[in-house]
Motif scaffolding. Structure first.
Motif, PDB file in Angstrom:
ATOM      1  N   SER A  57       0.819  -1.166  -0.016  1.00 40.39           N
ATOM      2  CA  SER A  57      -0.026   0.079   0.026  1.00 40.39           C
ATOM      3  C   SER A  57       0.867   1.344   0.157  1.00 40.39           C
ATOM      4  O   SER A  57       0.578   2.315  -0.716  1.00 40.39           O
ATOM      5  N   HIS A 148      -4.661  13.918  -1.982  1.00 41.56           N
ATOM      6  CA  HIS A 148      -4.661  12.263  -1.293  1.00 41.56           C
ATOM      7  C   HIS A 148      -6.194  11.774  -1.569  1.00 41.56           C
ATOM      8  O   HIS A 148      -6.107  10.515  -1.856  1.00 41.56           O
ATOM      9  N   THR A 149      -7.219  12.533  -1.523  1.00 40.42           N
ATOM     10  CA  THR A 149      -8.494  11.934  -1.991  1.00 40.42           C
ATOM     11  C   THR A 149      -8.704  11.388  -3.326  1.00 40.42           C
ATOM     12  O   THR A 149      -9.094  10.149  -3.237  1.00 40.42           O
ATOM     13  N   SER A 152      -6.455   8.341  -3.726  1.00 40.12           N
ATOM     14  CA  SER A 152      -6.918   7.187  -3.145  1.00 40.12           C
ATOM     15  C   SER A 152      -8.108   6.648  -4.102  1.00 40.12           C
ATOM     16  O   SER A 152      -8.254   5.315  -4.083  1.00 40.12           O
ATOM     17  N   TRP A 155      -6.521   4.484  -6.686  1.00 39.37           N
ATOM     18  CA  TRP A 155      -5.968   3.365  -5.870  1.00 39.37           C
ATOM     19  C   TRP A 155      -7.247   2.207  -5.853  1.00 39.37           C
ATOM     20  O   TRP A 155      -6.639   1.134  -5.964  1.00 39.37           O
ATOM     21  N   ILE A 362     -10.916  11.231   2.547  1.00 38.05           N
ATOM     22  CA  ILE A 362     -10.413   9.906   2.345  1.00 38.05           C
ATOM     23  C   ILE A 362      -8.854  10.207   2.105  1.00 38.05           C
ATOM     24  O   ILE A 362      -8.662  10.967   1.078  1.00 38.05           O
ATOM     25  N   GLY A 363      -8.141   9.452   2.552  1.00 39.11           N
ATOM     26  CA  GLY A 363      -6.705   9.546   2.321  1.00 39.11           C
ATOM     27  C   GLY A 363      -5.966  10.686   3.201  1.00 39.11           C
ATOM     28  O   GLY A 363      -4.580  10.808   3.249  1.00 39.11           O
ATOM     29  N   HIS A 385      -1.535   3.787   8.352  1.00 35.47           N
ATOM     30  CA  HIS A 385      -2.962   3.680   8.394  1.00 35.47           C
ATOM     31  C   HIS A 385      -3.219   3.294   9.807  1.00 35.47           C
ATOM     32  O   HIS A 385      -2.533   3.205  10.653  1.00 35.47           O
ATOM     33  N   ASP A 389      -9.377  -0.888   9.030  1.00 32.42           N
ATOM     34  CA  ASP A 389     -10.171  -0.068   7.920  1.00 32.42           C
ATOM     35  C   ASP A 389     -11.400   0.387   8.481  1.00 32.42           C
ATOM     36  O   ASP A 389     -11.936   1.780   8.087  1.00 32.42           O
ATOM     37  N   GLU A 396     -12.365   9.360   8.063  1.00 33.14           N
ATOM     38  CA  GLU A 396     -12.241   9.988   6.766  1.00 33.14           C
ATOM     39  C   GLU A 396     -13.569  10.296   6.162  1.00 33.14           C
ATOM     40  O   GLU A 396     -13.508  11.312   5.325  1.00 33.14           O
ATOM     41  N   ARG A 450      -6.502  -1.963   1.509  1.00 31.08           N
ATOM     42  CA  ARG A 450      -5.732  -0.849   1.389  1.00 31.08           C
ATOM     43  C   ARG A 450      -4.760  -1.299   0.080  1.00 31.08           C
ATOM     44  O   ARG A 450      -4.026  -0.530  -0.245  1.00 31.08           O
TER      45      ARG A 450
END
Length: 489
Positions: A57, A148-149, A152, A155, A362-363, A385, A389, A396, A450
């Motif tokens: 990740s 970052h969102t 993600s 990702w 998120i992220g 992290h 989760d 987030e 992740r």
């Protein structure tokens, strides 16, 4: 003599159904056959790539970028080259949930006027920063870090590609998917054995940041290899049942049993070399559920069977958390460590209410977590992290993510009961319920979703749950169209 009309000299058009069409019949049939094969191999091939390249990740950026670019191609094919057959109601519901999930990402990166975003909880430090600079507050999104969102979301493209490749494209056979995971699991155990034999400085470790001294295979985290090995157990059971059901030959059945036992021993060896506490704790309920899968092939299970499997799962996790096995959540050492799950869970839970109801974005876990660390305890190690989760999603995404998660759990629970109470549900569909439950259970104390590899396995499992295969359909396969054959084992 009359001159012939110019139109009479034009070549005749071929019309549907005339004799000229039959000349292209074999070629068209061959083309359809090749297209069918391509569909059936597309998702398993991409799944294998995810398992081999998506084992980290926080590392392996180029490998994950390659998988994301390939996911765009798979998504394009799934969206614009859809199968002609109808989509099942559970699949439509799952696709709606997936759309809401993507929508949650997009909503968090939409810029909002200052009057709106400054009223959200947890934004006071940002507003004070602009005031100290003497700069008017600009339009900003819900997420504290929109980059970052968005990253993600990229990702998650591989998991979405696997999900849509199964539900929309229909490009798969359940047995192909199972064999793909079993093959990679077996090779991972072999690689893990070489890693352990070579010691902590073994060159066979594929990532610089990894759990050295134990078997990690194609992953950077030992716990995530354990997740894949556990997922392989019910899939192995389904493969054995499927192969045994193809014929009554005694020698063939015996050979399949021997091969299944050998693969199971390889998986067991991998779990031993892996030394993941979560893997050991979940092994017992996974074995019990796989046994139920084997028994359900010939007889109807009692109503209490699923409840018993759930109790076994809770007991297995509780055993790891309470037994003196050195876990870093409930032990005395964990309470004094700044890098333990105990510290991570506590800080994540304490930060979550400050960003309700929208969440921090998120992220953004790392950004939020660093702001709450004790400067005197900061080392060169950091929390990438929350190691849960569930807690990370709550921080987030806030109440919106919690509501979406609740909707998914309702869908998942209904599908589990429907599949296991349907006498015609095939072994792969039932195995998918065990696989998805295993990943979700492990997600409570880690972050397997992740990684691209585990998220692809999870997407595969819930897609199989949404596209149930009944035993009775096999006998009808010859009378259905080529497109319908895509959903046959």
């Amino acid at each position: 003599m009359r001159r012939a009309d110019a139109s009479s000299r034009r070549p005749r058009r071929r019309i549907p159904g005339d004799a000229s069409r039959h000349h292209s019949g074999p070629r068209a049939a061959s083309s359809r056959k090749h297209a069918l094969i391509m569909r059936q191999l597309s998702v398993p091939a991409y799944l294998m790539a995810c398992l081999l390249l998506g084992g980290a990740s926080a590392a392996g950026y180029m490998a994950n970028l390659t998988l994301q670019l390939a996911a765009i191609l798979v998504l394009y094919i799934a969206l614009f080259w859809r199968r002609r057959g109808p989509i099942s109601p559970p699949s439509r519901q799952l696709l709606v949930l997936a759309a809401l999930f993507v929508g949650l990402f997009l909503i968090q990166i939409v810029p909002l006027p200052p009057a709106l975003w400054t009223s959200l909880p947890g934004r006071e430090p940002i507003l004070r920063g602009f005031e100290l600079l003497g700069v008017p507050a600009p339009w900003l999104p819900i997420s504290l870090n929109a980059q970052h969102t968005l990253a993600s979301l990229f990702w998650m493209l591989p998991a979405l590609a696997v999900l849509l490749g199964i539900t929309l494209l229909g490009g798969y056979k359940a047995s192909y998917l199972a064999w793909t995971i079993l093959a990679v699991a077996a090779v991972s155990v072999a690689v893990g054995g070489i890693q352990v034999a070579g010691g902590e400085n073994s060159p066979w470790y594929l990532y610089q940041i990894t759990n050295r001294g134990v078997a990690v295979g194609f992953f950077s985290n030992a716990n995530h290899l354990a997740t894949m090995l556990l997922a392989a157990i019910p899939l192995l059971t389904a493969v054995v049942l499927s192969e045994r059901g193809r014929g009554k030959n005694t020698a063939r059945s015996s050979g399949i049993a021997v091969i299944g036992a050998a693969v199971f021993l390889v998986i067991a060896l991998g779990l031993i070399l892996n030394r993941s506490l979560a893997g050991w704790g979940l092994a017992l309920p996974v074995l019990g559920a796989s046994l139920l899968l084997f028994l359900s092939h010939r007889r109807k299970l009692p109503k209490w069977a699923l409840g018993g499997a759930a109790i076994a799962a809770v007991g297995g996790v509780a055993l790891v958390l309470t037994a003196p096995l050195g876990n870093n959540l409930t032990t005395d050492e964990a309470r004094t460590s700044s890098t333990s799950r105990y510290a991570s869970f506590g800080r994540t839970l304490s930060a979550t209410p400050e960003y309700l109801p929208t969440g921090s974005g998120i992220g953004t876990f790392v950004d939020v977590y660093r702001s709450r660390e004790d400067p005197s305890q900061i080392t060169r190690f950091y929390m990438n992290h929350a190691h849960s989760d569930l807690l990370e999603v709550l921080l987030e995404t806030g109440l919106f993510g919690a509501a979406l998660l609740l909707l998914f759990l309702i869908w998942w629970t209904r599908r589990v009961f429907a599949i296991w109470h349907d006498a015609e549900s095939d072994s792969f569909t039932k195995a998918a319920t065990i696989v998805s439950a295993t990943v979700m259970a492990h997600s409570l104390v880690d972050y397997p979703l992740r990684t691209v590899a585990i998220s692809a396995i999870f997407a595969m499992s819930i897609a199989l749950m949404a596209e149930p295969r009944a035993h009775s359909r096999r006998s009808k396969a010859k009378t259905e169209s080529d497109v319908r054959h895509l959903s046959a084992d």
